[in-house]
Design an enzyme around this catalytic site. Structure first.
Site, PDB file in Angstrom:
ATOM      1  N   GLU A  38      -2.663   6.432  -7.490  1.00  0.00           N
ATOM      2  CA  GLU A  38      -3.594   7.434  -6.936  1.00  0.00           C
ATOM      3  C   GLU A  38      -3.483   8.744  -7.696  1.00  0.00           C
ATOM      4  OE1 GLU A  38      -3.759   7.678  -2.634  1.00  0.00           O
ATOM      5  OE2 GLU A  38      -3.773   9.870  -2.740  1.00  0.00           O
ATOM      6  N   ASP A  95       0.862  -1.191   0.000  1.00  0.00           N
ATOM      7  CA  ASP A  95       0.000   0.000   0.000  1.00  0.00           C
ATOM      8  C   ASP A  95       0.901   1.244   0.000  1.00  0.00           C
ATOM      9  OD1 ASP A  95      -2.407   1.432   0.245  1.00  0.00           O
ATOM     10  OD2 ASP A  95      -2.306   1.414   2.443  1.00  0.00           O
ATOM     11  N   HIS A  96       0.520   2.256  -0.726  1.00  0.00           N
ATOM     12  CA  HIS A  96       1.269   3.523  -0.771  1.00  0.00           C
ATOM     13  C   HIS A  96       2.772   3.339  -0.904  1.00  0.00           C
ATOM     14  CE1 HIS A  96      -2.129   6.175   0.000  1.00  0.00           C
ATOM     15  NE2 HIS A  96      -2.540   5.296   0.881  1.00  0.00           N
ATOM     16  N   HIS A 106      -7.260   9.624   5.265  1.00  0.00           N
ATOM     17  CA  HIS A 106      -6.776   8.560   6.148  1.00  0.00           C
ATOM     18  C   HIS A 106      -6.925   8.983   7.616  1.00  0.00           C
ATOM     19  CE1 HIS A 106      -4.382   7.851   2.378  1.00  0.00           C
ATOM     20  NE2 HIS A 106      -4.836   6.637   2.604  1.00  0.00           N
ATOM     21  N   GLY A 107      -7.103   8.020   8.474  1.00  0.00           N
ATOM     22  CA  GLY A 107      -7.170   8.304   9.916  1.00  0.00           C
ATOM     23  C   GLY A 107      -8.593   8.487  10.370  1.00  0.00           C
ATOM     24  N   THR A 116     -11.752   4.078   7.363  1.00  0.00           N
ATOM     25  CA  THR A 116     -12.116   4.185   8.783  1.00  0.00           C
ATOM     26  C   THR A 116     -13.085   5.345   9.012  1.00  0.00           C
ATOM     27  OG1 THR A 116     -10.041   3.225   9.519  1.00  0.00           O
ATOM     28  CG2 THR A 116     -11.195   4.623  11.116  1.00  0.00           C
TER      29      THR A 116
HETATM   30  P1  13P Z   1      -7.830   4.479   7.196  1.00  0.00           P
HETATM   31  O1  13P Z   1      -6.620   4.477   8.077  1.00  0.00           O
HETATM   32  O2  13P Z   1      -8.600   5.730   7.275  1.00  0.00           O
HETATM   33  O3  13P Z   1      -8.668   3.274   7.404  1.00  0.00           O
HETATM   34  O4  13P Z   1      -7.290   4.424   5.685  1.00  0.00           O
HETATM   35  C1  13P Z   1      -6.709   3.266   5.231  1.00  0.00           C
HETATM   36  C2  13P Z   1      -6.049   3.480   3.920  1.00  0.00           C
HETATM   37  O5  13P Z   1      -6.584   4.113   3.042  1.00  0.00           O
HETATM   38  C3  13P Z   1      -4.745   2.853   3.738  1.00  0.00           C
HETATM   39  O6  13P Z   1      -4.196   3.179   2.502  1.00  0.00           O
END
Ligand code: 13P
Length: 279
Positions: A134, A82-83, A178-179, A209
């Site tokens: 992205e 991821d990322h 995120h977060g 989230t």
């Molecule tokens: P959250 O931490 O908001 O769940 O986001 C997860 C995310 O997009 C990881 O790439």
């Protein structure tokens, strides 16, 4: 059932009109909790780890564990970086056997993002791996309380980006971050719909989230086929660990603690899979 390319899971999600959950992991308990939830619900998932997490959870340790968990699972699982921020990290993940990678060039100027993602697509094709990228800026930073400013993806840029890079999945910015959201976000479903109409690749929603089940459903109706959940699982693990320790009067037992951590993640992952599977 075993380790599969992410493309297979995206195709399956498209066919079933659902989204596949991509669950971030940072240790063995998280891997075990997520896989148990997927197996119990007989639903494929993606296990993923972000490059920013590697100082805590090194790729050379997490990668083989995630892959082993996928290979031994009774459901299909893709293992995803991821990322990815540096091409070297993407390369390392592919060498380990990850079946998909995200290169996040969203902070780069469009032309440079396109150039870099195109190279990643070329590299990943040698490994039969799927590529996510992205466009636009998803705000925040999972679990670290950074600013939630987001910059929506431009649908016309999305068309050019997908055409020129050949990317397999596109992460969109539609007001998501995120977060933990400081307040319920106002997702730009109009922008999502325009992107969905304009491009034919599956769309990815980051910042899962704190999004409501109704918002998830609407995103799925508008072409989102992969949804990322990280902070909710990290928080669920920490909360379960604290709750356990609070009952132990200063004498917690490691083995019980480990079980509680996995259980916290299991419950969070299960809840999200159930939402993503709703028709
Ligand atoms: P959250 O931490 O908001 O769940 O986001 C997860 C995310 O997009 C990881 O790439």
């Amino acid at each position: 059932m075993s380790l599969v390319a992410m493309q297979e899971l995206l195709d399956d999600a498209e066919q079933k009109g659902r989204a596949v959950g991509a669950f971030s992991v940072g240790n063995m308990e998280m891997v075990m909790g997520a896989v148990r939830a997927a197996e119990e619900l007989r639903t494929p998932i993606i296990l993923q780890i972000a490059e920013v997490r590697l100082p805590n959870s090194p790729l050379h340790l997490m990668g083989p564990m995630m892959l082993a968990a996928a290979k031994n699972a009774s459901v299909d699982i893709a293992v995803h970086l991821d990322h990815g921020l540096r091409p070297e990290t993407v390369h390392k993940a592919l060498e380990l056997g990850f079946t998909s990678v995200m290169f996040d060039g969203s902070q780069l100027p469009l032309d440079e993002n396109i150039r870099t993602v195109k190279n990643v697509v070329q590299l990943a094709s040698d490994y039969g791996a799927t590529v996510e990228a992205e466009l636009g800026v998803v705000g925040g930073n999972e679990g670290e309380g950074k600013a939630h400013e987001a910059l929506c993806t431009d649908p016309a840029d999305a068309v050019r980006f997908c055409d020129e890079t050949g990317v397999d999945a596109l992460a969109v910015a539609i007001g998501n971050a995120h977060g933990n959201y400081p307040r319920l976000p106002e997702l730009r479903f109009d922008v999502l719909e325009a992107i969905h109409k304009a491009v034919c690749v599956p769309l990815v929603l980051h910042g899962g989230t704190g999004i409501t089940p109704e918002m998830f459903r609407k995103c799925i109706q508008l072409g989102v086929r992969k949804i990322n959940i990280a902070t909710a699982s990290f928080d669920a693990l920490a909360k379960a660990a604290k709750a356990y320790c609070d009952t132990k009067d200063g004498a917690p037992n490691y083995f019980e603690l480990s079980g509680c951590e996995a259980q916290g993640v299991y419950e969070n992952v299960k809840r999200h899979i159930e939402i993503f599977n709703m028709q």
